[in-house]
Design an enzyme around this catalytic site. Structure first.
Site, short mmCIF file in Angstrom:
data_model
loop_
_atom_site.label_atom_id
_atom_site.label_comp_id
_atom_site.label_asym_id
_atom_site.label_seq_id
_atom_site.Cartn_x
_atom_site.Cartn_y
_atom_site.Cartn_z
N HIS A 46 0.90 -1.07 0.04
CA HIS A 46 0.23 0.13 0.08
C HIS A 46 0.73 1.32 0.16
O HIS A 46 1.89 1.10 0.58
CB HIS A 46 -0.86 -0.04 1.30
N ASP A 62 -14.27 3.01 6.24
CA ASP A 62 -13.15 3.91 5.51
C ASP A 62 -13.61 4.28 4.26
O ASP A 62 -13.38 5.55 3.74
CB ASP A 62 -12.14 2.91 5.19
N ARG A 119 -12.95 12.92 3.83
CA ARG A 119 -11.77 13.70 3.98
C ARG A 119 -11.01 14.40 2.85
O ARG A 119 -10.61 15.46 2.78
CB ARG A 119 -10.63 12.78 4.52
N SER A 166 -7.00 4.82 8.09
CA SER A 166 -7.47 4.49 7.08
C SER A 166 -6.88 3.32 6.28
O SER A 166 -7.68 2.25 5.65
CB SER A 166 -7.57 5.90 6.08
N LYS A 200 -8.32 -0.99 5.97
CA LYS A 200 -8.37 -1.74 4.82
C LYS A 200 -7.49 -2.95 4.83
O LYS A 200 -7.73 -3.84 4.50
CB LYS A 200 -8.00 -0.83 3.63
N1 URA Z 1 -4.20 5.93 1.43
C1 URA Z 1 -5.17 5.58 2.30
O1 URA Z 1 -5.82 4.56 2.08
N2 URA Z 1 -5.75 6.31 2.96
C2 URA Z 1 -5.12 7.47 3.56
O2 URA Z 1 -5.93 8.12 4.17
C3 URA Z 1 -4.25 7.96 2.61
C4 URA Z 1 -3.76 6.97 1.73
#
Ligand code: URA
Length: 436
Positions: A83, A162, A169, A184, A188
């Site tokens: 990620h 999220d 956001r 966040s 996930k």
């Molecule tokens: N990636 C995400 O999944 N969430 C964030 O808040 C920033 C980057």
């Protein structure tokens, strides 16, 4: 149960909130029972009065539990997720995942949409006709079992809190908060089921963390919160002071395709390729498939050069209803910006390029905005490259002529060409967790 107004007031006043408050917020966000204006007020309060580490752990857990969690136990080992914290032109997932899957790693991943000036993998993949970015948990596990990769956006089933908070956001200037980014991302990751996560923490003008100190802080929180929730998070902090190649959804998929297919690549694309190999090397090491990241790099390179990664990417796109060879949307207007002096590129401001692409229609200004996948900016010469008069610096892709002109003016202010040679900055700024 407390009223939502009380939850907002406590946050505003900096009162430490218990786990139950986060469960109430997360389930209200996921189920649509708390209106957007109250969620947005709480997010702004959380931005101004940041959550403590323990609160962040609690919020992350509550957000992950707002939906189902994938059970990967039946899938071949190892499982690794990757990620990025978000950058301008960051399409690394499209290349790294096929490399990993072709090397024997099972990759089950949830991605997000664009956030602020940073793009999102889901928006990029949706520029591919037919590509389904909304898989059910069952489909994800079945597909990962069959081909080694499954990628989906947040859904009503997986980390739905999220999904709701992320889009708010994006349009309320509450993205750049370490606890909100951590919760966040890791909610996930928890819902996605992999225990080993390679995190690409972006640092520079095109990232939420503009300096190394802040990027290290974010890394440190990701590792600590991850550890508390049973995740093994490996972090690489990478440069995002200049855009990572092309910026704009379809343009980025094209660039990823070029890297995967092993075509000749220009210097801008070569830089993206290099970052992908470095990240894949870290992930193969984290997966236990090699002794260190440099051995992992070699394995990743072999996978790319032998066409195995390309084959895997083709299978992945096909499995989700798309095609790696699909014709992608193109914008009706194009303009090439050329160097008017010779020298070395010493700066390309990622933030400015990201803003140009949002203004062209490639990102959202408000939650309901529909993205134009065809628009964007190709960045031909990364920092450190020598240029001569007439060399292409950028190609703008716009739906109208006014957009071209506005982008032209802004892009010219984003690039500096100097007379003296300058080196290209390192791609990875830090990746030794012990130094944080
Ligand atoms: N990636 C995400 O999944 N969430 C964030 O808040 C920033 C980057």
């Amino acid at each position: 149960m407390r009223t939502v107004a009380n939850l907002i007031a406590d946050r505003r006043d900096g009162i430490v909130q218990p786990y139950d408050d986060f469960v109430q917020l997360s389930s209200g966000a996921a189920g649509g029972t708390i209106p957007d204006y109250q969620l947005a007020a709480w997010l702004m309060a959380a931005y101004l009065k940041p959550l403590t580490l323990q609160e962040t752990i609690d919020l992350t857990r509550a957000m992950a539990e707002s939906g189902d969690k994938l059970d990967l136990r039946a899938l071949p080992l190892p499982h690794v997720d990757k990620h990025s914290t978000g950058g301008v032109g960051d399409k690394a997932t499209l290349i790294v995942l096929p490399i990993l899957a072709a090397s024997g790693v099972t990759c089950v991943k949830m991605s997000g949409r664009g956030l602020g000036i940073t793009g999102g993998t889901i928006d990029k993949l949706e520029s591919v006709p037919g590509f389904n970015t909304s898989l059910s948990p069952l489909q994800m596990v079945e597909q990962a079992n069959r081909i080694g990769i499954a990628l989906s956006g947040q859904s009503p089933a997986l980390a739905p809190a999220d999904k709701a908070l992320y889009s708010l956001r994006d349009v309320t200037q509450t993205v750049g908060s370490v606890p909100l980014i951590v919760s966040s991302i890791l909610s996930k990751k928890l819902a996605g089921g992999s225990k080993t996560i390679v995190l690409d923490v972006k640092c520079g003008s095109g990232a939420f963390m503009t300096g190394l100190k802040e990027a290290r802080l974010l890394s440190n929180w990701l590792i600590q919160v991850g550890q508390a929730l049973g995740l093994d998070c490996r972090v690489a902090i990478s440069d995002m002071d200049q855009p990572l190649g092309a910026v704009g959804n379809a343009l980025e998929v094209r660039q990823a395709r070029k890297i995967l297919s092993g075509e000749w690549v220009d210097p801008g694309t070569a830089r993206v390729r290099e970052l992908c190999l470095l990240l894949a090397g870290e992930a193969l090491w984290a997966a236990g498939l090699c002794g260190d990241a440099s051995e992992g790099y070699g394995k990743a390179q072999e996978c790319l050069e032998t066409g195995l990664a390309f084959k895997k990417a083709s299978a992945w796109f096909a499995a989700q209803g798309g095609s790696l060879d699909a014709e992608l949307p193109t914008a009706p207007n194009m303009m090439v910006l050329r160097a008017t002096c010779s020298g070395w590129v010493s700066r390309i401001e990622a933030e400015t390029v990201g803003r140009v692409v949002v203004n062209l229609g490639g990102g959202r200004m408000v939650k309901s905005d529909v993205i134009d996948p065809s628009v964007g900016v190709e960045v031909h010469r990364p920092v450190g490259e020598k240029v001569s008069v007439g060399d292409a610096l950028f190609t703008i892709h716009s739906r109208d002529l006014a957009g071209l002109e506005e982008a032209r003016k802004t892009l010219l202010s984003s690039i500096v060409v100097q007379e003296q040679p300058c080196g290209s900055p390192p791609l990875i700024l830090d990746h030794d967790v012990s130094t944080f």
